[in-house]
Design a protein around this motif. Structure first.
Motif, PDB file in Angstrom:
ATOM      1  N   GLY A  64      -3.006 -18.309  13.833  1.00  0.00           N
ATOM      2  CA  GLY A  64      -2.768 -18.081  15.253  1.00  0.00           C
ATOM      3  C   GLY A  64      -1.501 -17.305  15.577  1.00  0.00           C
ATOM      4  N   HIS A  65      -0.827 -16.779  14.564  1.00  0.00           N
ATOM      5  CA  HIS A  65       0.379 -15.987  14.808  1.00  0.00           C
ATOM      6  C   HIS A  65      -0.003 -14.553  15.152  1.00  0.00           C
ATOM      7  CE1 HIS A  65       3.126 -19.051  13.313  1.00  0.00           C
ATOM      8  NE2 HIS A  65       2.255 -19.259  12.346  1.00  0.00           N
ATOM      9  N   ALA A  66       0.766 -13.951  15.991  1.00  0.00           N
ATOM     10  CA  ALA A  66       0.605 -12.529  16.258  1.00  0.00           C
ATOM     11  C   ALA A  66       1.394 -11.778  15.190  1.00  0.00           C
ATOM     12  CB  ALA A  66       1.123 -12.191  17.646  1.00  0.00           C
ATOM     13  N   VAL A  67       0.811 -10.746  14.639  1.00  0.00           N
ATOM     14  CA  VAL A  67       1.442 -10.024  13.527  1.00  0.00           C
ATOM     15  C   VAL A  67       1.454  -8.532  13.826  1.00  0.00           C
ATOM     16  CG1 VAL A  67       1.296  -9.478  11.061  1.00  0.00           C
ATOM     17  CG2 VAL A  67       0.680 -11.766  11.861  1.00  0.00           C
ATOM     18  N   ARG A  68       2.605  -7.920  13.566  1.00  0.00           N
ATOM     19  CA  ARG A  68       2.732  -6.471  13.649  1.00  0.00           C
ATOM     20  C   ARG A  68       3.283  -5.986  12.314  1.00  0.00           C
ATOM     21  NH1 ARG A  68       5.668  -5.628  19.417  1.00  0.00           N
ATOM     22  NH2 ARG A  68       7.002  -7.268  18.641  1.00  0.00           N
ATOM     23  N   VAL A  69       2.739  -4.907  11.813  1.00  0.00           N
ATOM     24  CA  VAL A  69       3.159  -4.360  10.525  1.00  0.00           C
ATOM     25  C   VAL A  69       3.638  -2.930  10.733  1.00  0.00           C
ATOM     26  CG1 VAL A  69       2.380  -3.681   8.224  1.00  0.00           C
ATOM     27  CG2 VAL A  69       1.571  -5.817   9.222  1.00  0.00           C
ATOM     28  N   HIS A  70       4.809  -2.646  10.201  1.00  0.00           N
ATOM     29  CA  HIS A  70       5.346  -1.284  10.229  1.00  0.00           C
ATOM     30  C   HIS A  70       5.430  -0.812   8.785  1.00  0.00           C
ATOM     31  CE1 HIS A  70       7.552   2.122  11.894  1.00  0.00           C
ATOM     32  NE2 HIS A  70       8.350   2.012  10.844  1.00  0.00           N
ATOM     33  N   LEU A  71       4.715   0.237   8.461  1.00  0.00           N
ATOM     34  CA  LEU A  71       4.695   0.774   7.105  1.00  0.00           C
ATOM     35  C   LEU A  71       5.856   1.740   6.924  1.00  0.00           C
ATOM     36  CD1 LEU A  71       0.866   1.520   7.004  1.00  0.00           C
ATOM     37  CD2 LEU A  71       2.037  -0.475   6.036  1.00  0.00           C
ATOM     38  N   LEU A  72       6.600   1.536   5.840  1.00  0.00           N
ATOM     39  CA  LEU A  72       7.750   2.383   5.526  1.00  0.00           C
ATOM     40  C   LEU A  72       7.567   3.020   4.155  1.00  0.00           C
ATOM     41  CD1 LEU A  72      10.610  -0.057   6.591  1.00  0.00           C
ATOM     42  CD2 LEU A  72       9.954   2.035   7.765  1.00  0.00           C
ATOM     43  N   ARG A  73       8.353   4.040   3.895  1.00  0.00           N
ATOM     44  CA  ARG A  73       8.404   4.733   2.612  1.00  0.00           C
ATOM     45  C   ARG A  73       6.992   4.993   2.060  1.00  0.00           C
ATOM     46  NH1 ARG A  73      12.687   1.248   2.764  1.00  0.00           N
ATOM     47  NH2 ARG A  73      11.907  -0.362   1.379  1.00  0.00           N
ATOM     48  N   GLY A  74       6.759   4.672   0.808  1.00  0.00           N
ATOM     49  CA  GLY A  74       5.478   4.963   0.169  1.00  0.00           C
ATOM     50  C   GLY A  74       4.309   4.193   0.738  1.00  0.00           C
ATOM     51  N   ALA A  75       4.587   3.099   1.441  1.00  0.00           N
ATOM     52  CA  ALA A  75       3.506   2.291   2.009  1.00  0.00           C
ATOM     53  C   ALA A  75       2.752   3.022   3.111  1.00  0.00           C
ATOM     54  CB  ALA A  75       4.065   0.974   2.548  1.00  0.00           C
ATOM     55  N   VAL A  76       3.331   4.103   3.649  1.00  0.00           N
ATOM     56  CA  VAL A  76       2.626   4.841   4.702  1.00  0.00           C
ATOM     57  C   VAL A  76       1.357   5.489   4.171  1.00  0.00           C
ATOM     58  CG1 VAL A  76       4.698   5.247   6.084  1.00  0.00           C
ATOM     59  CG2 VAL A  76       3.941   6.986   4.454  1.00  0.00           C
TER      60      VAL A  76
END
Length: 143
Positions: A64-76
């Motif tokens: 039930g948590h709200a989650v936001r993910v920001h991709l950085l470096r190679g993860a993009v």
């Protein structure tokens, strides 16, 4: 001569050195309860880290948590349509469950990923946007 005493201060007294303000009166912050951002090295360097980050995001969403993910470096590289099919499929499922995803614009440019190449629903982000997400969040995690 009468003896006078001063009442001893309690921790809930504003003058006490260990006084903590009443947290119930603080203004609630708008936005999301949790923020998870994955800063990852290039995906081949730590292949398990990507899956772990996405599985954790899925578990948080399920709780039930709200989650936001920001991709950085190679993860993009995950942001590009058709790249890394296994992780991309899981990311698409999580986004369908209301996980917000952005990718660092500078890192996208360095990898040659254009806005037209992004998976549907992934936004081109920035450090300024990440800072705003971080300020609005109760938890910040990095994988």
């Amino acid at each position: 001569m009468p003896i006078t005493t001063t009442p001893r201060r309690q921790p809930d007294d504003p003058g006490h050195p260990r006084h903590r303000p009443d947290r119930s009166r603080r203004r609630p912050r708008p936005g999301f309860a949790d923020l998870s951002y994955y800063g990852g090295a290039p995906l081949g360097a730590h292949p398990g880290a990507t899956g772990e980050a996405l599985r954790f995001a899925g578990a948080a969403l399920a709780e039930g948590h709200a989650v936001r993910v920001h991709l950085l470096r190679g993860a993009v590289a995950l942001a590009a349509e058709g790249a890394h099919p296994e992780q991309g499929e899981l990311m698409a499922e999580l986004m369908a469950a209301d996980m917000a995803v952005s990718a660092c614009g500078k890192a996208l440019d360095e990898l040659g990923v254009t806005d037209a190449d992004l998976r549907p629903g992934i936004e081109r982000g920035s450090m300024k946007a990440l800072a705003a997400w971080t300020a609005e969040s109760d938890s910040v995690l990095s994988f």
